[in-house]
Motif scaffolding. Structure first.
Motif, PDB file in Angstrom:
ATOM      1  N   PRO A  74       0.799  -1.220   0.000  1.00 17.82           N
ATOM      2  CA  PRO A  74       0.000   0.000   0.000  1.00 17.82           C
ATOM      3  C   PRO A  74       0.837   1.278   0.000  1.00 17.82           C
ATOM      4  CG  PRO A  74      -0.079  -1.042   2.162  1.00 17.82           C
ATOM      5  CD  PRO A  74       0.667  -1.978   1.259  1.00 17.82           C
ATOM      6  N   LYS A  75       2.134   1.165   0.257  1.00 15.00           N
ATOM      7  CA  LYS A  75       3.009   2.351   0.190  1.00 15.00           C
ATOM      8  C   LYS A  75       3.447   2.614  -1.249  1.00 15.00           C
ATOM      9  CE  LYS A  75       4.754   1.779   4.903  1.00 15.00           C
ATOM     10  NZ  LYS A  75       5.932   1.464   5.750  1.00 15.00           N
ATOM     11  N   LYS A  76       3.516   1.557  -2.030  1.00 16.31           N
ATOM     12  CA  LYS A  76       3.954   1.677  -3.422  1.00 16.31           C
ATOM     13  C   LYS A  76       2.775   1.920  -4.358  1.00 16.31           C
ATOM     14  CE  LYS A  76       7.307  -1.026  -4.682  1.00 16.31           C
ATOM     15  NZ  LYS A  76       8.094  -2.213  -5.085  1.00 16.31           N
ATOM     16  N   ASN A  77       1.591   1.440  -3.982  1.00 16.68           N
ATOM     17  CA  ASN A  77       0.397   1.544  -4.809  1.00 16.68           C
ATOM     18  C   ASN A  77      -0.693   2.302  -4.069  1.00 16.68           C
ATOM     19  OD1 ASN A  77       1.379  -0.649  -6.770  1.00 16.68           O
ATOM     20  ND2 ASN A  77       1.350  -1.744  -4.824  1.00 16.68           N
ATOM     21  N   ILE A  78      -1.778   2.546  -4.768  1.00 15.87           N
ATOM     22  CA  ILE A  78      -2.965   3.121  -4.138  1.00 15.87           C
ATOM     23  C   ILE A  78      -3.973   1.991  -3.936  1.00 15.87           C
ATOM     24  CG2 ILE A  78      -4.913   4.693  -4.449  1.00 15.87           C
ATOM     25  CD1 ILE A  78      -3.046   6.505  -6.067  1.00 15.87           C
ATOM     26  N   LEU A  79      -4.366   1.770  -2.694  1.00 13.89           N
ATOM     27  CA  LEU A  79      -5.339   0.736  -2.345  1.00 13.89           C
ATOM     28  C   LEU A  79      -6.449   1.391  -1.539  1.00 13.89           C
ATOM     29  CD1 LEU A  79      -6.366  -2.181  -1.971  1.00 13.89           C
ATOM     30  CD2 LEU A  79      -4.729  -2.451  -0.097  1.00 13.89           C
ATOM     31  N   PHE A  80      -7.680   1.283  -2.027  1.00 13.19           N
ATOM     32  CA  PHE A  80      -8.791   1.962  -1.358  1.00 13.19           C
ATOM     33  C   PHE A  80     -10.095   1.257  -1.703  1.00 13.19           C
ATOM     34  CE2 PHE A  80      -8.945   3.468  -5.603  1.00 13.19           C
ATOM     35  CZ  PHE A  80     -10.213   3.969  -5.849  1.00 13.19           C
ATOM     36  N   ASN A  81     -11.161   1.627  -0.967  1.00 16.32           N
ATOM     37  CA  ASN A  81     -12.484   1.128  -1.341  1.00 16.32           C
ATOM     38  C   ASN A  81     -13.219   2.228  -2.089  1.00 16.32           C
ATOM     39  OD1 ASN A  81     -12.470   2.111   1.509  1.00 16.32           O
ATOM     40  ND2 ASN A  81     -14.689   1.933   1.298  1.00 16.32           N
ATOM     41  N   GLN A  82     -13.897   1.816  -3.126  1.00 18.23           N
ATOM     42  CA  GLN A  82     -14.462   2.670  -4.169  1.00 18.23           C
ATOM     43  C   GLN A  82     -15.357   3.790  -3.639  1.00 18.23           C
ATOM     44  OE1 GLN A  82     -17.108   0.235  -6.381  1.00 18.23           O
ATOM     45  NE2 GLN A  82     -16.900   1.349  -8.300  1.00 18.23           N
ATOM     46  N   SER A  83     -16.175   3.497  -2.631  1.00 21.29           N
ATOM     47  CA  SER A  83     -17.161   4.472  -2.168  1.00 21.29           C
ATOM     48  C   SER A  83     -16.527   5.684  -1.503  1.00 21.29           C
ATOM     49  CB  SER A  83     -18.143   3.800  -1.193  1.00 21.29           C
ATOM     50  OG  SER A  83     -17.444   3.278  -0.070  1.00 21.29           O
ATOM     51  N   ARG A  84     -15.248   5.615  -1.180  1.00 19.67           N
ATOM     52  CA  ARG A  84     -14.554   6.765  -0.582  1.00 19.67           C
ATOM     53  C   ARG A  84     -14.313   7.889  -1.590  1.00 19.67           C
ATOM     54  NH1 ARG A  84     -12.162   5.852   4.431  1.00 19.67           N
ATOM     55  NH2 ARG A  84     -12.171   3.666   5.077  1.00 19.67           N
ATOM     56  N   VAL A  85     -14.399   7.573  -2.884  1.00 20.05           N
ATOM     57  CA  VAL A  85     -14.045   8.550  -3.915  1.00 20.05           C
ATOM     58  C   VAL A  85     -15.294   8.889  -4.729  1.00 20.05           C
ATOM     59  CG1 VAL A  85     -12.547   9.004  -5.893  1.00 20.05           C
ATOM     60  CG2 VAL A  85     -11.691   7.631  -3.984  1.00 20.05           C
ATOM     61  N   PRO A  86     -15.880  10.070  -4.507  1.00 20.20           N
ATOM     62  CA  PRO A  86     -17.131  10.435  -5.184  1.00 20.20           C
ATOM     63  C   PRO A  86     -17.018  10.453  -6.706  1.00 20.20           C
ATOM     64  CG  PRO A  86     -16.667  11.948  -3.363  1.00 20.20           C
ATOM     65  CD  PRO A  86     -15.451  11.103  -3.546  1.00 20.20           C
ATOM     66  N   ALA A  87     -15.804  10.607  -7.241  1.00 22.58           N
ATOM     67  CA  ALA A  87     -15.620  10.697  -8.695  1.00 22.58           C
ATOM     68  C   ALA A  87     -16.170   9.484  -9.424  1.00 22.58           C
ATOM     69  CB  ALA A  87     -14.131  10.866  -9.018  1.00 22.58           C
ATOM     70  N   HIS A  88     -16.154   8.312  -8.799  1.00 23.25           N
ATOM     71  CA  HIS A  88     -16.655   7.110  -9.470  1.00 23.25           C
ATOM     72  C   HIS A  88     -18.140   7.254  -9.806  1.00 23.25           C
ATOM     73  CE1 HIS A  88     -13.143   4.363  -8.763  1.00 23.25           C
ATOM     74  NE2 HIS A  88     -12.877   5.317  -7.887  1.00 23.25           N
ATOM     75  N   ALA A  89     -18.934   7.639  -8.800  1.00 19.51           N
ATOM     76  CA  ALA A  89     -20.373   7.768  -9.017  1.00 19.51           C
ATOM     77  C   ALA A  89     -20.696   8.980  -9.895  1.00 19.51           C
ATOM     78  CB  ALA A  89     -21.093   7.882  -7.672  1.00 19.51           C
ATOM     79  N   GLU A  90     -19.965  10.080  -9.701  1.00 16.81           N
ATOM     80  CA  GLU A  90     -20.206  11.285 -10.509  1.00 16.81           C
ATOM     81  C   GLU A  90     -19.946  11.014 -11.988  1.00 16.81           C
ATOM     82  OE1 GLU A  90     -18.506  15.034  -9.280  1.00 16.81           O
ATOM     83  OE2 GLU A  90     -18.445  14.356  -7.206  1.00 16.81           O
ATOM     84  N   LEU A  91     -18.823  10.418 -12.276  1.00 20.76           N
ATOM     85  CA  LEU A  91     -18.485  10.151 -13.672  1.00 20.76           C
ATOM     86  C   LEU A  91     -19.417   9.091 -14.256  1.00 20.76           C
ATOM     87  CD1 LEU A  91     -16.714  10.685 -16.105  1.00 20.76           C
ATOM     88  CD2 LEU A  91     -15.046   9.039 -15.207  1.00 20.76           C
ATOM     89  N   ALA A  92     -19.818   8.137 -13.443  1.00 28.06           N
ATOM     90  CA  ALA A  92     -20.718   7.088 -13.935  1.00 28.06           C
ATOM     91  C   ALA A  92     -22.008   7.698 -14.479  1.00 28.06           C
ATOM     92  CB  ALA A  92     -21.030   6.083 -12.828  1.00 28.06           C
ATOM     93  N   TRP A  93     -22.530   8.758 -13.820  1.00 25.38           N
ATOM     94  CA  TRP A  93     -23.759   9.353 -14.319  1.00 25.38           C
ATOM     95  C   TRP A  93     -23.536   9.987 -15.697  1.00 25.38           C
ATOM     96  CZ3 TRP A  93     -28.618   8.915 -14.304  1.00 25.38           C
ATOM     97  CH2 TRP A  93     -29.396   9.877 -14.950  1.00 25.38           C
TER      98      TRP A  93
END
Length: 333
Positions: A74-93
């Motif tokens: 996780p220090k070398k990569n970005i690891l997260f759960n999707q719902s933390r980033v509003p851009a996913h839902a915003e762009l999906a619309w």
């Protein structure tokens, strides 16, 4: 971030098994040495079917812990759960308003998941591929590791990116390329070599869970279904022997060798000799992962921190991209 950016997601279904490890997670560990990588636990996708909220939270942590235990840094990569980033839902619309119903009607996975009761499926399940496109395009990812069941969705993501660029006369979204592994492992059930290993199988003996201890791994492989014949002389002879092909495939994947090499080593030998060797190999590879995973699941605070920090890093990349999308579309901000 570099010009080559990997995005990949995994469902928080809980109960990670050998198929998840060999089919996806192990490959991600290799990718992180050559690419900038964004790895996402796709909890927005998970709720396309009903979820128990407490189980979902637990599953998100478990999957993240499994990835870290298997070697995703996780220090070398970005690891997260999707719902933390509003851009996913915003762009999906926005992408919902680009994609065509005819394109979605061709998606075979919706037909498979909805089954005969299609009218009762959620709208979320139907537009799932548009959200998957948003996951990728929110970061302008250039490469996406895909298995056979996701190739069609990536093709759709490319079509949507191209349609967006064309509709607004811009060269904004790259067309993501599939990252296909030559030796991608397709792991089948230990009880039926014609079915994929799955957490939904009623029999726990059908799969090796990443949390299984050494004794459980050895016992499950000892009891794994086989046929009465000795191991074949050539790889071609495995075509009509699904259980033998599965066990040899698992051995090959765990040892980073080809199936042909494993067949050559064990040609003519019986499963009584092969299975203990396979169990020893599986325990040596999976044992440390299971122990570390158990340790991490007992420390949810650490896993939550990794996901929170990963979400902040992901948002820092995706939010400006979605802001640009808003400008291109014509939103007043």
């Amino acid at each position: 971030m570099s010009n080559n950016l990997i995005f990949s997601g995994i469902q928080p279904t809980g109960n990670l098994h050998l198929g998840n490890y060999l089919g996806a997670i192990r490959n991600w560990v290799k990718l992180q040495h050559d690419f900038d990588c964004i790895f996402c636990v796709v909890d927005l996708h998970a709720i396309t079917i009903p979820q128990d909220p407490a189980v979902l939270r637990s599953s998100i942590r478990e999957v993240a812990a499994g990835m870290i235990a298997a070697g995703v840094d996780p220090k070398k990569n970005i690891l997260f759960n999707q719902s933390r980033v509003p851009a996913h839902a915003e762009l999906a619309w926005v992408l919902n308003c680009i994609a065509r119903i005819g394109w979605l009607n061709r998606m075979t996975q919706f037909k498979d998941k909805a089954g005969k009761n299609r009218d009762n499926a959620t709208v979320g399940l139907y537009v799932y591929p548009n959200l998957m496109a948003a996951d990728i395009l929110a970061y302008k990812a250039t490469h996406v590791p895909v298995g056979d069941d996701q190739k069609q969705h990536l093709e759709l993501a490319r079509d949507i990116a191209q349609a967006f660029n064309s509709q607004f006369g811009v060269d904004f979204f790259p067309l993501p390329e599939p990252q296909i592994f030559k030796t991608a492992a397709r792991v089948m059930s230990l009880r039926d070599g014609t079915k994929k290993m799955s957490k939904s199988d009623a029999s726990d003996q059908s799969r090796i869970n990443l949390t299984d201890g050494p004794d459980e791994i050895a016992q499950k492989l000892k009891r794994a279904k086989t046929d009465p014949l000795p191991l074949p002389e050539t790889e071609a002879e495995l075509e009509d022997r699904p259980e033998a092909a599965n066990l040899i495939g698992i051995y090959a994947a765990l040892s980073d060798r080809s199936a042909a090499e494993v067949v050559a080593e064990f040609a003519g030998k019986g499963f009584a000799e092969f299975k203990p060797r396979l169990a020893e190999l599986a325990v040596s590879v999976l044992g440390p992962i299971g122990l570390e995973m158990q340790r991490l699941t007992k420390d949810p605070g650490y896993v939550d921190q990794v996901l929170r920090e990963g979400g902040e890093k992901a948002n820092a990349i995706a939010a400006p991209i979605v802001d640009q999308v808003h400008d291109i579309v014509g939103f007043l901000r």
